[in-house]
Design a protein around this motif. Structure first.
Motif, PDB file in Angstrom:
ATOM      1  N   TYR A  14       0.833  -1.096  -0.214  1.00  0.00           N
ATOM      2  CA  TYR A  14       0.049  -0.015   0.218  1.00  0.00           C
ATOM      3  C   TYR A  14       0.935   1.400  -0.073  1.00  0.00           C
ATOM      4  O   TYR A  14       1.930   1.198   0.209  1.00  0.00           O
ATOM      5  N   VAL A  15       0.318   2.407  -0.272  1.00  0.00           N
ATOM      6  CA  VAL A  15       0.750   3.866  -0.352  1.00  0.00           C
ATOM      7  C   VAL A  15       0.157   4.669   0.557  1.00  0.00           C
ATOM      8  O   VAL A  15      -1.048   4.820   0.345  1.00  0.00           O
ATOM      9  N   LYS A  16       0.859   5.339   1.525  1.00  0.00           N
ATOM     10  CA  LYS A  16       0.282   6.384   2.365  1.00  0.00           C
ATOM     11  C   LYS A  16       0.122   7.671   1.355  1.00  0.00           C
ATOM     12  O   LYS A  16       0.709   7.964   0.782  1.00  0.00           O
ATOM     13  N   GLY A  17      -0.836   8.480   1.964  1.00  0.00           N
ATOM     14  CA  GLY A  17      -0.966   9.688   1.322  1.00  0.00           C
ATOM     15  C   GLY A  17      -2.321  10.395   1.586  1.00  0.00           C
ATOM     16  O   GLY A  17      -3.047  10.205   2.654  1.00  0.00           O
ATOM     17  N   TRP A  18      -2.795  11.608   0.777  1.00  0.00           N
ATOM     18  CA  TRP A  18      -3.861  12.346   0.852  1.00  0.00           C
ATOM     19  C   TRP A  18      -4.650  12.359  -0.329  1.00  0.00           C
ATOM     20  O   TRP A  18      -3.991  12.385  -1.549  1.00  0.00           O
ATOM     21  N   TRP A  19      -5.832  12.878  -0.308  1.00  0.00           N
ATOM     22  CA  TRP A  19      -6.784  13.254  -1.453  1.00  0.00           C
ATOM     23  C   TRP A  19      -6.901  14.640  -1.421  1.00  0.00           C
ATOM     24  O   TRP A  19      -7.259  15.308  -0.379  1.00  0.00           O
ATOM     25  N   ASP A  20      -7.153  15.174  -2.741  1.00  0.00           N
ATOM     26  CA  ASP A  20      -7.232  16.596  -2.937  1.00  0.00           C
ATOM     27  C   ASP A  20      -8.935  16.665  -3.317  1.00  0.00           C
ATOM     28  O   ASP A  20      -9.647  15.655  -3.273  1.00  0.00           O
TER      29      ASP A  20
END
Length: 304
Positions: A277-283
Motif C-alpha cells: 500500500y501507499v500512504k497519502g492524501w486526497w485533494d
C-alpha cells in the motif's frame, strides 16, 4: 627484268598496306571496348537504382502508403470480444520495418480516450499473412460494480521515433460494463498477465504497449487475471516519476491506497492496511497524492 622489279614493288606496297590496316584495326579494339563500357555503366547504375528503390518501397512506410494504411484501418475485423476486452485484427498492406510502431486507443463519443481501457499490439506471425492484432482490456477491480462506459471510436496511430506519422479514427461502438459475471463471446483475448504502469492519482493501469505514458507518480507491475477478466495488480517497483510543480491544494482526507485492488481507506477507519500500500492524501478532485513517496509492505523486484 623491269617487269619483275615492278611486280615485286607492287607486292611490297600491297603487303605494307595490309599490315598497316591490321595495325589500325588492332589499335581500335581497346578504344571500342572502352566506349562500350562507358555506355554500359550508366545502364547498370540505372537498373540497380530501380531495384534498390523498389526494395526500399516494399519495407518503408512513406507518404504514398498512408492511403493504403488508412484503408486497412477502415476494414478492421473484430475477432475476439468479452465483457472486459476486445480484440481487433487489421490486415496491413505491407510489412513494416521494426522502427515503425502501431498503437490504438478507445475513444468516447466526444473523441477523448477512455482512461480505464488500455491496450497493446501483437504480431501473431501467421504464415502468409500480414496481420496485426490490437488487444483492448478493462481493469477496474474496485470499481467493477460502478463502472459503465461506452466507446464510440477506435483511434489508430502509426509512429516512428516518437513522431506521429499518421492517425486514423474508425467508428466502432462497444458498451464496457464490468458486470459481476464475466462473459466471453469470442476468442482470442489478451493474456492473463499484462505488464504496464499503474498511475497512483486515480488508480489507472496502462499496458506497456499503450500509446499513453504515465505522468505524475506511478509504479511498474502487471495485472493478473483469467477467463477474460483481470482482478488484481502486482507491484514490481517502488514509486517512480514525479508530480508537476506543486499547487496550493488543501487535503480533503488522508489515508492509504492498496495497490492490488485499488481500495482506499481513511486513517479514521479502524482497520489495518492490506499490503502492499501507499500512504497519502486526497485533494478536492479526488486525486491521490503519495506521502511519503514509498511503497509499504512489499518485497520489490524490478520489472523486466
Amino acid at each position: 627484268m623491269i617487269d619483275n622489279l615492278s611486280r615485286l614493288k607492287s607486292e611490297k606496297m600491297r603487303v605494307n598496306f595490309i599490315m598497316r590496316k591490321k595495325q589500325i584495326s588492332i589499335h581500335l579494339k581497346p578504344t571500342n571496348q572502352i566506349l562500350f563500357l562507358f555506355t554500359l555503366f550508366p545502364l547498370v547504375f540505372l537498373l540497380s537504382a530501380c531495384c534498390c528503390s523498389k526494395k526500399t518501397a516494399d519495407v518503408v512506410l512513406g507518404s504514398i502508403d498512408k492511403d493504403q494504411m488508412a484503408a486497412a484501418f477502415d476494414r478492421i475485423e473484430i475477432i475476439g470480444e468479452g465483457t472486459d476486452f476486445l480484440t481487433v485484427k487489421v490486415d496491413l498492406p505491407q510489412t513494416l520495418s521494426p522502427e515503425y510502431l502501431l498503437y490504438a486507443l478507445m475513444l468516447d463519443g466526444d473523441g477523448y480516450p477512455l482512461s480505464k481501457i488500455s491496450g497493446y499490439t501483437q504480431n501473431p506471425h501467421l504464415k502468409g499473412k500480414n496481420h496485426i492484432w490490437f488487444y483492448f482490456f478493462l481493469f477496474t477491480p474496485d470499481q467493477r460494480l460502478h463502472f459503465s462506459n461506452k466507446s464510440e471510436y477506435v483511434k489508430f496511430i502509426v509512429a516512428k521515433e516518437n513522431n506521429i506519422l499518421m492517425e486514423r479514427v474508425v467508428r466502432h461502438q462497444k458498451h464496457w460494463s464490468a458486470e459481476e459475471k464475466v462473459k466471453i463471446f469470442d476468442l482470442p483475448s489478451p493474456t492473463d498477465q499484462i505488464k504496464g504502469y499503474l498511475v497512483l492519482k486515480d488508480y489507472t493501469f496502462w499496458a506497456k504497449g499503450d500509446f499513453r505514458k504515465p505522468r505524475g507518480y506511478y509504479v511498474e507491475g502487471k495485472i493478473i487475471g483469467c477467463n477474460g477478466r483481470w482482478n488484481y495488480f502486482t507491484v514490481l517497483s517502488d514509486i517512480q516519476g514525479q508530480e508537476p510543480e506543486p499547487e496550493f491544494i488543501l487535503p480533503v482526507d488522508q489515508g492509504w491506497l492498496e495497490l492490488e485492488t485499488g481500495k482506499t481507506h481513511s486513517t479514521q477507519e479502524a482497520i489495518s492496511p492490506s499490503p502492499p500500500y501507499v500512504k497519502g492524501w486526497w485533494d478536492g478532485k479526488g486525486y491521490f497524492h503519495p506521502h511519503p513517496v514509498k511503497v509499504f509492505g512489499s518485497k520489490l523486484k524490478k520489472l523486466k
